[in-house]
Write a protein that holds these residues in place. Sequence first.
Motif, PDB file in Angstrom:
ATOM      1  N   THR A 268       0.834  -1.203   0.000  1.00 25.01           N
ATOM      2  CA  THR A 268       0.000   0.000   0.000  1.00 25.01           C
ATOM      3  C   THR A 268       0.869   1.254   0.000  1.00 25.01           C
ATOM      4  O   THR A 268       0.596   2.220  -0.735  1.00 25.01           O
ATOM      5  N   TYR A 269       1.920   1.256   0.808  1.00 32.08           N
ATOM      6  CA  TYR A 269       2.845   2.399   0.826  1.00 32.08           C
ATOM      7  C   TYR A 269       3.503   2.571  -0.544  1.00 32.08           C
ATOM      8  O   TYR A 269       3.633   3.694  -1.048  1.00 32.08           O
ATOM      9  N   TRP A 270       3.919   1.487  -1.152  1.00 33.66           N
ATOM     10  CA  TRP A 270       4.544   1.516  -2.476  1.00 33.66           C
ATOM     11  C   TRP A 270       3.596   2.130  -3.510  1.00 33.66           C
ATOM     12  O   TRP A 270       4.022   2.945  -4.341  1.00 33.66           O
ATOM     13  N   CYS A 271       2.331   1.756  -3.452  1.00 30.95           N
ATOM     14  CA  CYS A 271       1.345   2.329  -4.379  1.00 30.95           C
ATOM     15  C   CYS A 271       1.203   3.834  -4.168  1.00 30.95           C
ATOM     16  O   CYS A 271       1.161   4.606  -5.141  1.00 30.95           O
ATOM     17  N   LEU A 272       1.141   4.266  -2.923  1.00 34.52           N
ATOM     18  CA  LEU A 272       1.040   5.702  -2.637  1.00 34.52           C
ATOM     19  C   LEU A 272       2.269   6.445  -3.138  1.00 34.52           C
ATOM     20  O   LEU A 272       2.162   7.564  -3.657  1.00 34.52           O
ATOM     21  N   SER A 273       3.432   5.827  -2.994  1.00 32.81           N
ATOM     22  CA  SER A 273       4.661   6.483  -3.450  1.00 32.81           C
ATOM     23  C   SER A 273       4.702   6.626  -4.962  1.00 32.81           C
ATOM     24  O   SER A 273       5.445   7.455  -5.498  1.00 32.81           O
ATOM     25  N   LYS A 274       3.907   5.810  -5.666  1.00 31.50           N
ATOM     26  CA  LYS A 274       3.827   5.890  -7.121  1.00 31.50           C
ATOM     27  C   LYS A 274       2.580   6.649  -7.582  1.00 31.50           C
ATOM     28  O   LYS A 274       2.176   6.553  -8.747  1.00 31.50           O
ATOM     29  N   ASP A 275       1.953   7.359  -6.635  1.00 34.96           N
ATOM     30  CA  ASP A 275       0.804   8.225  -6.918  1.00 34.96           C
ATOM     31  C   ASP A 275      -0.458   7.473  -7.331  1.00 34.96           C
ATOM     32  O   ASP A 275      -1.348   8.035  -7.966  1.00 34.96           O
ATOM     33  N   TYR A 276      -0.553   6.201  -6.956  1.00 37.78           N
ATOM     34  CA  TYR A 276      -1.816   5.496  -7.122  1.00 37.78           C
ATOM     35  C   TYR A 276      -2.765   5.912  -6.002  1.00 37.78           C
ATOM     36  O   TYR A 276      -2.336   6.223  -4.891  1.00 37.78           O
ATOM     37  N   LYS A 277      -4.034   5.890  -6.290  1.00 40.78           N
ATOM     38  CA  LYS A 277      -5.036   6.149  -5.257  1.00 40.78           C
ATOM     39  C   LYS A 277      -5.232   4.874  -4.433  1.00 40.78           C
ATOM     40  O   LYS A 277      -5.158   3.763  -4.952  1.00 40.78           O
ATOM     41  N   ALA A 278      -5.515   5.066  -3.147  1.00 39.21           N
ATOM     42  CA  ALA A 278      -5.738   3.915  -2.273  1.00 39.21           C
ATOM     43  C   ALA A 278      -6.782   4.266  -1.232  1.00 39.21           C
ATOM     44  O   ALA A 278      -6.946   5.436  -0.864  1.00 39.21           O
ATOM     45  N   SER A 279      -7.476   3.248  -0.747  1.00 38.83           N
ATOM     46  CA  SER A 279      -8.449   3.440   0.332  1.00 38.83           C
ATOM     47  C   SER A 279      -8.214   2.377   1.391  1.00 38.83           C
ATOM     48  O   SER A 279      -7.875   1.223   1.081  1.00 38.83           O
ATOM     49  N   TRP A 280      -8.402   2.773   2.628  1.00 34.00           N
ATOM     50  CA  TRP A 280      -8.296   1.857   3.774  1.00 34.00           C
ATOM     51  C   TRP A 280      -9.718   1.538   4.209  1.00 34.00           C
ATOM     52  O   TRP A 280     -10.465   2.433   4.621  1.00 34.00           O
ATOM     53  N   LEU A 281     -10.109   0.292   4.102  1.00 36.61           N
ATOM     54  CA  LEU A 281     -11.475  -0.125   4.408  1.00 36.61           C
ATOM     55  C   LEU A 281     -11.536  -0.573   5.872  1.00 36.61           C
ATOM     56  O   LEU A 281     -11.314  -1.741   6.194  1.00 36.61           O
ATOM     57  N   LEU A 282     -11.820   0.371   6.739  1.00 35.68           N
ATOM     58  CA  LEU A 282     -11.772   0.123   8.169  1.00 35.68           C
ATOM     59  C   LEU A 282     -12.818  -0.902   8.585  1.00 35.68           C
ATOM     60  O   LEU A 282     -13.999  -0.778   8.247  1.00 35.68           O
ATOM     61  N   ASN A 283     -12.362  -1.907   9.321  1.00 36.29           N
ATOM     62  CA  ASN A 283     -13.198  -2.998   9.858  1.00 36.29           C
ATOM     63  C   ASN A 283     -13.784  -3.896   8.778  1.00 36.29           C
ATOM     64  O   ASN A 283     -14.611  -4.760   9.085  1.00 36.29           O
ATOM     65  N   TYR A 284     -13.390  -3.711   7.524  1.00 35.92           N
ATOM     66  CA  TYR A 284     -13.837  -4.624   6.476  1.00 35.92           C
ATOM     67  C   TYR A 284     -12.752  -5.689   6.287  1.00 35.92           C
ATOM     68  O   TYR A 284     -11.652  -5.388   5.848  1.00 35.92           O
ATOM     69  N   ARG A 285     -13.056  -6.900   6.678  1.00 39.06           N
ATOM     70  CA  ARG A 285     -12.144  -8.034   6.559  1.00 39.06           C
ATOM     71  C   ARG A 285     -10.776  -7.693   7.164  1.00 39.06           C
ATOM     72  O   ARG A 285      -9.744  -7.848   6.527  1.00 39.06           O
ATOM     73  N   GLY A 286     -10.799  -7.205   8.389  1.00 42.13           N
ATOM     74  CA  GLY A 286      -9.556  -6.958   9.116  1.00 42.13           C
ATOM     75  C   GLY A 286      -8.850  -5.674   8.763  1.00 42.13           C
ATOM     76  O   GLY A 286      -7.685  -5.491   9.121  1.00 42.13           O
ATOM     77  N   GLY A 287      -9.540  -4.757   8.086  1.00 41.63           N
ATOM     78  CA  GLY A 287      -8.919  -3.491   7.692  1.00 41.63           C
ATOM     79  C   GLY A 287      -8.199  -3.612   6.365  1.00 41.63           C
ATOM     80  O   GLY A 287      -6.995  -3.354   6.261  1.00 41.63           O
ATOM     81  N   SER A 288      -8.934  -4.004   5.325  1.00 43.26           N
ATOM     82  CA  SER A 288      -8.356  -4.266   4.010  1.00 43.26           C
ATOM     83  C   SER A 288      -8.010  -2.979   3.277  1.00 43.26           C
ATOM     84  O   SER A 288      -8.457  -1.888   3.644  1.00 43.26           O
ATOM     85  N   PHE A 289      -7.219  -3.119   2.216  1.00 46.93           N
ATOM     86  CA  PHE A 289      -6.830  -1.984   1.380  1.00 46.93           C
ATOM     87  C   PHE A 289      -7.401  -2.166  -0.021  1.00 46.93           C
ATOM     88  O   PHE A 289      -7.375  -3.270  -0.573  1.00 46.93           O
ATOM     89  N   LEU A 290      -7.897  -1.072  -0.580  1.00 47.64           N
ATOM     90  CA  LEU A 290      -8.462  -1.079  -1.928  1.00 47.64           C
ATOM     91  C   LEU A 290      -7.559  -0.263  -2.847  1.00 47.64           C
ATOM     92  O   LEU A 290      -7.315   0.920  -2.597  1.00 47.64           O
TER      93      LEU A 290
END
Length: 419
Positions: free
Chosen positions: A41-63
């Motif tokens: 997830t950090y790598w994606c952010l560093s490459k300017d991809y959009k990301a979302s943190w899905l709080l409490n969804y399947r253990g706090g998943s990343f989209l």
Amino acid sequence: MNKSLACIFIFLLSLTAKASFILIPMDETTQQNHLKAYGITYWCLSKDYKASWLLNYRGGSFLLPDADEIRKECKIRGVSFEVLSDSEEASILNDISSPSQNMESVILEKAPKIAVYTPKGKQPWDDAVTLVLTYAEIPFTPIYDEEVLSDQLLLYDWLHLHHEDFTGQYGKFYAAYKNTPWYIEQKKDAEALAAKLGYSKVSQEKGAVAKKIRDFVIGGGFMFAMCSATDSFDIALAADGVDICEAMFDGDASESNYQSKLNYANSFAFKDFVLERKPEVYEFSDIDMTSKRRIPMEKDYFTLMEFSAKWDPIPSMLCQNHTQLVKGFMGQTTSFDTALIKSNVLIMGTCELNGESRYIHGEKGKGMFTFFGGHDPEDFQHQVGDPPTVLDLHPNSPGYRLILNNVLFPAAKKKKLKT
């Protein structure tokens, strides 16, 4: 004509089912490497991809968006992922947005710039944060007193402090290690650095560093501290201008009645604490519960508090995990006496056997801080000289996940804390 319509229908159906997103699941059964998932997830952010943190969804998943290089990176790092169509992503977000669900989608905006406060020489103990950042492949910059005192903290969003002593008492290692080469060398190096920076005592120089870190947080920075960096930092702030060090630490006796001269208003998290006066006792104050807790290893667990993801996303982010019950671990500062925690500080993890606090969070000025008791989440009682933990053996560690929650936390678009 009918054949043409059928072809158009199939084409449109394929568009709606097209893979457009990658889900990094963080539940217990699906994700094979929780720790490296944060690195993806950090790598994606560093490459300017959009990301979302899905709080409490399947253990706090990343989209994440679907891209060949993201899929490839997940496979290289051994991170489990699922490919979602537009309709599947919309269905998940719709479920999350329901008022009946304690879930929330938080946008992650940028990869935070990370600094780790650590001395230049090798230490005879490991640093859990440095270990997990390296394992998760999240870049960081080591800094120490010279960088802090020259205002280089302004270059960073997030600062980590680990097994550090901001009081100038060399970690209270005097009784056990005063004649060992590493202790003698560390003391000599600390005195030389203090003199180089214009201070006559290490305690004065460390106090100045603590105040610079305080200013970093007040100005909007994020600070994460573990083990003895938690209480020694607050003690240094409360003892500003007061000599609490005995002669073996700074060459002269401590100030008379120094306990009564502490200013608790200066500290971040703790109040009304009493300092340990004996230099031979491996303890700074009664903030720490190590000698008072009497909890056997097999029963040593702490429980993460549950917060409203929609109303309190900040503590919710910091507590994302695939389990609410986390294995305990010791340190010079193992845990905190709850009675000595200020009322405006949020307690996020407690041991139900004795009511001690393990994991706390607060605001200071425009910034925030998190204190996490203990030394290494996968080494119950890490000793001086022990080898570092091999995280390949603990890729799903709940305790290490809490550290990485704090690393990604500054990337999030914030909402105001409401509890």
